[in-house]
Design a protein around this motif. Structure first.
Motif, PDB file in Angstrom:
ATOM      1  N   ASP A 301     -28.989  -2.882  -1.586  1.00 40.97           N
ATOM      2  CA  ASP A 301     -27.994  -3.875  -2.008  1.00 40.97           C
ATOM      3  C   ASP A 301     -27.315  -4.607  -0.855  1.00 40.97           C
ATOM      4  OD1 ASP A 301     -26.549  -1.775  -1.010  1.00 40.97           O
ATOM      5  OD2 ASP A 301     -25.201  -1.570  -2.710  1.00 40.97           O
ATOM      6  N   ASP A 302     -27.780  -4.421   0.358  1.00 39.73           N
ATOM      7  CA  ASP A 302     -27.189  -5.110   1.508  1.00 39.73           C
ATOM      8  C   ASP A 302     -28.081  -6.298   1.862  1.00 39.73           C
ATOM      9  OD1 ASP A 302     -25.778  -5.877   3.704  1.00 39.73           O
ATOM     10  OD2 ASP A 302     -26.332  -4.165   4.961  1.00 39.73           O
ATOM     11  N   LEU A 303     -27.699  -7.491   1.412  1.00 31.94           N
ATOM     12  CA  LEU A 303     -28.524  -8.687   1.578  1.00 31.94           C
ATOM     13  C   LEU A 303     -28.162  -9.375   2.887  1.00 31.94           C
ATOM     14  CD1 LEU A 303     -30.626 -10.638   0.632  1.00 31.94           C
ATOM     15  CD2 LEU A 303     -28.916 -11.749  -0.816  1.00 31.94           C
ATOM     16  N   PHE A 308     -33.223  -7.697   1.894  1.00 28.60           N
ATOM     17  CA  PHE A 308     -32.387  -6.615   1.384  1.00 28.60           C
ATOM     18  C   PHE A 308     -32.592  -5.350   2.207  1.00 28.60           C
ATOM     19  CE2 PHE A 308     -31.989  -9.192  -2.434  1.00 28.60           C
ATOM     20  CZ  PHE A 308     -30.712  -8.876  -2.882  1.00 28.60           C
ATOM     21  N   GLN A 420     -21.253  -7.290  -3.645  1.00 28.55           N
ATOM     22  CA  GLN A 420     -22.550  -7.475  -4.283  1.00 28.55           C
ATOM     23  C   GLN A 420     -22.893  -8.933  -4.564  1.00 28.55           C
ATOM     24  OE1 GLN A 420     -24.521  -5.005  -4.447  1.00 28.55           O
ATOM     25  NE2 GLN A 420     -23.026  -3.434  -3.903  1.00 28.55           N
ATOM     26  N   ARG A 423     -24.462 -13.099   0.442  1.00 30.06           N
ATOM     27  CA  ARG A 423     -25.820 -13.606   0.607  1.00 30.06           C
ATOM     28  C   ARG A 423     -25.819 -14.643   1.718  1.00 30.06           C
ATOM     29  NH1 ARG A 423     -22.981 -16.016  -3.135  1.00 30.06           N
ATOM     30  NH2 ARG A 423     -23.065 -18.282  -3.387  1.00 30.06           N
ATOM     31  N   ALA A 491     -36.179  -8.721  -5.618  1.00 25.48           N
ATOM     32  CA  ALA A 491     -35.292  -9.243  -4.581  1.00 25.48           C
ATOM     33  C   ALA A 491     -34.928 -10.699  -4.837  1.00 25.48           C
ATOM     34  CB  ALA A 491     -35.958  -9.093  -3.209  1.00 25.48           C
ATOM     35  N   TRP A 495     -31.168 -12.164  -5.546  1.00 25.84           N
ATOM     36  CA  TRP A 495     -30.611 -13.213  -4.684  1.00 25.84           C
ATOM     37  C   TRP A 495     -30.104 -14.373  -5.538  1.00 25.84           C
ATOM     38  CZ3 TRP A 495     -32.725 -13.908   0.811  1.00 25.84           C
ATOM     39  CH2 TRP A 495     -31.974 -14.868   1.509  1.00 25.84           C
ATOM     40  N   ARG A 505     -28.147  -6.260  -7.474  1.00 21.48           N
ATOM     41  CA  ARG A 505     -28.767  -5.432  -6.447  1.00 21.48           C
ATOM     42  C   ARG A 505     -30.181  -5.084  -6.882  1.00 21.48           C
ATOM     43  NH1 ARG A 505     -25.137   0.054  -7.596  1.00 21.48           N
ATOM     44  NH2 ARG A 505     -26.238   0.746  -9.485  1.00 21.48           N
TER      45      ARG A 505
END
Length: 821
Positions: A301-303, A308, A420, A423, A491, A495, A505
């Motif tokens: 969940d870390d874009l 990701f 969350q 981006r 993904a 996004w 996520r």
């Protein structure tokens, strides 16, 4: 061999031993064979440069040239001269391999198959370390500092391995480092001359002095402590990436309270399993739910601009009570409680346990396992899922479209909203999302518009390899080519949902697959899957699988996320599933690409399928033939030498022949003997005898006369063997006459005597000696060693003379005698 050259080759061997931890990364040992070839070329280049008395910078250039030649031979680009001389196109090929390695590092997890780009990167790194170690150990005489580049090799598996790195390779690398230190120490001691004890007794070079023995014992104890201490201390068994601290993952920035696990590159680990050519069982799960949803493994969940990535989860031990979502079920959400049992095979090597979403109770798990309620994952920073068996109760939630439409948007200051929806700014994505959600008044309709966009009708196709775009941005390229598989779809949808201002996520886990027996599912590496989860206010995380359902075995569709590619408008029930038998797995390695028939080689958005790998067996066959040919050289040399010595024929004795005279009467003419030919025959026979003695490990004393040597052999090696003893005495007498007498022995049958002596020596030797005498004759090897030493001495002498002459004719001599003005 001079001490410097000895240390140089020991430094090369120590570098290869220090590379042993890389065996934890690669599936096969191809990397070691290639690295050994390259390091051998580097060591040979260093030895030749020191033989020519080049300065240190010249030695470095020679080693770099050797490194280039070795890489060219091991990784040819097809444009080389004489198969190993690089061309400008060769360096372009190396650049392509390096660029591909950056991409493949994100695609493969341990253990990595034999991929040319990653093999090139590993061999290049080992070769570069070999150059640095040689400079430090030989050029600068600082072997202790050589441990730093060796440690750099060990840090690679520690940094990328998803589990603890085995201790044995570290011990092997430490042994190589200690070997280098001991060799340098012995060389330094030799410079002081002979050593003596306090009583005056001569001490051998390799005999340990009390101080040296104490140092070696301390070194062994230090290595044992370095290996055993991390195994004894909790929390130190994982790699560096498995122990990176982070917040709790809820967006508030506060640290967690139950410990934290390490960051695991789920995409890389997942890709490593998917790219295996063989199907491997990973999980066996039994549940009393009729049609379960996907078994979850982790959350990404870390874009970031590169894609990701997984955050480090935090939580409390699963032995404590877990949150029960059934106690606060919102309207429009149906929740049922079920029980599942999981058996993890030894092939799943991760600090994460596969569970269904929202577990409420676990059994058979200790306090090392923690539960993160935000990510809904069970993890550990001290344990591993390999071989675990456990049971748990979980709540299955199904959602009605009406309840999702009624859910309000999260406030902008919500921690989940802030975290969350982060981006990178991509204008093309923002424009597409604005067009898709135009006119939508609630979050669910916006998500459905984005979800429906990933359909066959809009040109999206499931394939096991993606196509490279030209925009330079992964997400833009995927949306333009519209070709990908589960990770790309999950993904990309997450996004786009974030671009719409809604938290999203990516979840990673397993589909239900096709191997079902009642309520039991056997999940393999081909059932690995990724999907999107969207957060709705007051409801929680809701799954959406945008990957085409027809391409995924065990795909689950629902009322809130139906199959948009179905031929008819169907509204399936909440628990309905679609698992067509004709479809392949989510990202199985053997599924054919529908467009270009390439092979899947990655899980990130920018991965492209490389060409089919060439078969490896021709290289192994060529290497085996080359090795056999190399081993046969000494035997062929010995056979040729024996044949050349037999070419000479024994000159007959003096003979009287009748010759007609002037008046017709016959007269006798005596035909003489060629004395030089007889001497040459005797010397050749004696040399063959000496080589035979060396081959069968019989002592040869060069100070003895031929007669003394023959008598000693008749008494010792050929005792009791009458014909052989007679033959060796004949050979001795012939050699003695050839050396000292005016007339050599001319009527002796030397070749039969040689055969008799050789047969007797072979009969008295053991099997190993006879085998070595036939395949690796010691006489040939000894002659080669002597010749090499003599040539090396001549080269050193010649180079010294040339350097002396150059110094004598230096222009500075003329400047020194120039008259002053």
């Amino acid at each position: 061999m001079t001490p410097h050259r000895n240390i140089g080759f020991v430094a090369a061997a120590a570098t290869l031993l220090a590379a042993a931890p890389l065996s934890a990364i690669f599936e096969r040992w191809t990397w070691l064979i290639q690295a050994a070839v390259v390091v051998a070329v580097v060591a040979g280049s260093a030895a030749l440069s020191r033989l020519g008395r080049l300065p240190l910078w010249g030695q470095v250039l020679a080693m770099l040239a050797g490194l280039t030649l070795g890489l060219t031979w091991v990784f040819p680009g097809g444009t080389e001269l004489l198969a190993f001389v690089p061309t400008p196109a060769t360096f372009g090929h190396f650049g392509d391999l390096l660029q591909a390695s950056l991409q493949d590092m994100r695609s493969y997890g341990v253990q990595v198959p034999d991929v040319d780009s990653l093999l090139f990167l590993a061999v290049l790194g080992i070769g570069a370390v070999a150059v640095v170690v040689d400079v430090l150990a030989v050029g600068l005489r600082r072997p202790a500092l050589a441990g730093l580049p060796m440690l750099a090799i060990y840090s690679v598996p520690v940094a990328v391995y998803v589990d603890s790195v085995p201790a044995t390779p570290f011990v092997v690398g430490a042994a190589g480092y200690l070997w280098l230190l001991v060799t340098d120490n012995v060389d330094r001691v030799r410079r002081f001359g002979r050593r003596f004890t306090g009583e005056g007794r001569d001490v051998d070079v390799w005999e340990a002095s009390p101080l040296a023995a104490a140092g070696r014992r301390l070194a062994v104890v230090g290595v044992i402590a370095a290996v055993a201490l991390p195994l004894a201390v909790p929390g130190m068994t994982g790699g560096l990436l498995n122990n990176v601290g982070a917040g709790p993952g809820d967006g508030n920035g506060r640290p967690g309270q139950g410990g934290n696990s390490g960051r695991v590159d789920l995409f890389a680990a997942l890709s490593g399993q998917l790219n295996q050519s063989e199907e491997t069982d990973l999980v066996k799960v039994s549940t009393d739910e009729t049609a379960p949803f996907y078994l979850r493994l982790g959350v990404v969940d870390d874009l970031r601009p590169s894609g990701f990535q997984a955050r480090v989860p935090t939580g409390r031990p699963v032995t404590r009570p877990l949150p029960d979502p059934g106690e606060r079920a919102p309207r429009g959400v149906d929740q049922q409680r079920y029980r599942a049992s999981v058996e993890v095979t030894k092939n799943l090597n991760m600090p994460l346990l596969p569970v269904y979403a929202e577990p409420v109770k676990t059994d058979d798990l200790n306090g090392n396992w923690l539960y993160d309620p935000n990510q809904q994952v069970v993890f550990s920073n001290r344990d591993n899922a390999r071989g675990k068996s456990y049971s748990f109760d979980y709540v299955r939630s199904t959602f009605s479209p009406a309840a999702l439409r009624a859910a309000p948007s999260l406030p902008s200051d919500s921690p989940v909203m802030r975290q969350q929806t982060e981006r990178p700014s991509v204008p093309a994505v923002e424009e597409l999302v604005a067009e898709l959600v135009k006119g939508k008044s609630n979050d669910y309709d916006k998500v459905r518009a984005i979800y429906d966009y990933f359909s066959v009708e809009n040109g999206f196709t499931y394939a096991l390899s993606t196509r490279n775009g030209s925009s330079g941005e992964d997400i833009t390229d995927f949306l333009a080519t519209k070709v990908g598989y589960c990770q790309q779809y999950a993904a990309a949808m997450a996004w786009l949902v974030r671009a719409a201002g809604i938290p999203a996520r990516v979840a990673v886990g397993f589909t239900n697959g096709s191997k079902a027996d009642g309520g039991t599912y056997v999940l393999t590496n081909r059932n690995l899957h990724a999907w999107t989860e969207v957060n709705f206010s007051g409801i929680g995380w809701v799954p959406f699988d945008a990957t085409p359902a027809a391409a995924v075995t065990g795909s689950v569709r629902s009322a809130w996320a139906p199959d948009v590619d179905a031929p008819e408008e169907v509204t399936p029930s909440a628990d309905s599933t679609s698992a067509p038998d004709a479809a392949g797995p989510s990202a199985g390695p053997n599924e054919a690409d529908r467009l270009d028939k390439d092979t899947d080689q990655g899980l990130t958005l920018d991965q492209g399928g490389p060409a089919e790998e060439n078969p490896v067996w021709p290289w192994w066959l060529a290497g085996a033939l080359a090795l056999l040919a190399l081993l046969a050289v000494p035997a062929l040399r010995r056979s040729a030498l024996r044949r050349r010595r037999r070419v000479r024929t024994v000159t007959p004795a003096a003979t009287a022949l009748p010759v007609p005279g002037q008046r017709g009467e016959a007269r006798q003419v005596v035909v003489g003997v060629d004395a030089e030919a007889a001497r040459a025959d005797a010397h050749a026979a004696w040399d063959e005898l000496l080589d035979t003695l060396v081959d069968f490990h019989v002592r040869v004393d060069r100070t003895e006369t031929p007669r003394a040597t023959a008598e000693r052999l008749a008494r010792e090696a050929l005792a009791g063997k009458g014909d052989a003893a007679t033959g060796v005495r004949l050979l001795g007498r012939a050699e003695e006459r050839a050396r000292y007498a005016r007339d050599p022995l001319t009527d002796a049958e030397l070749q039969p005597a040689l055969r008799t002596v050789r047969g007797a020596l072979a009969a008295g030797a053991d099997r190993r000696t006879r085998l070595l005498a036939a395949l690796l004759p010691p006489s040939v090897l000894q002659r080669w060693r002597t010749g090499l030493a003599e040539r090396s001495a001549r080269v050193v002498t010649t180079s010294g003379q040339v350097r002396q002459r150059l110094t004598r004719w230096s222009p500075r001599r003329f400047l020194a005698h120039r008259p002053a003005r």
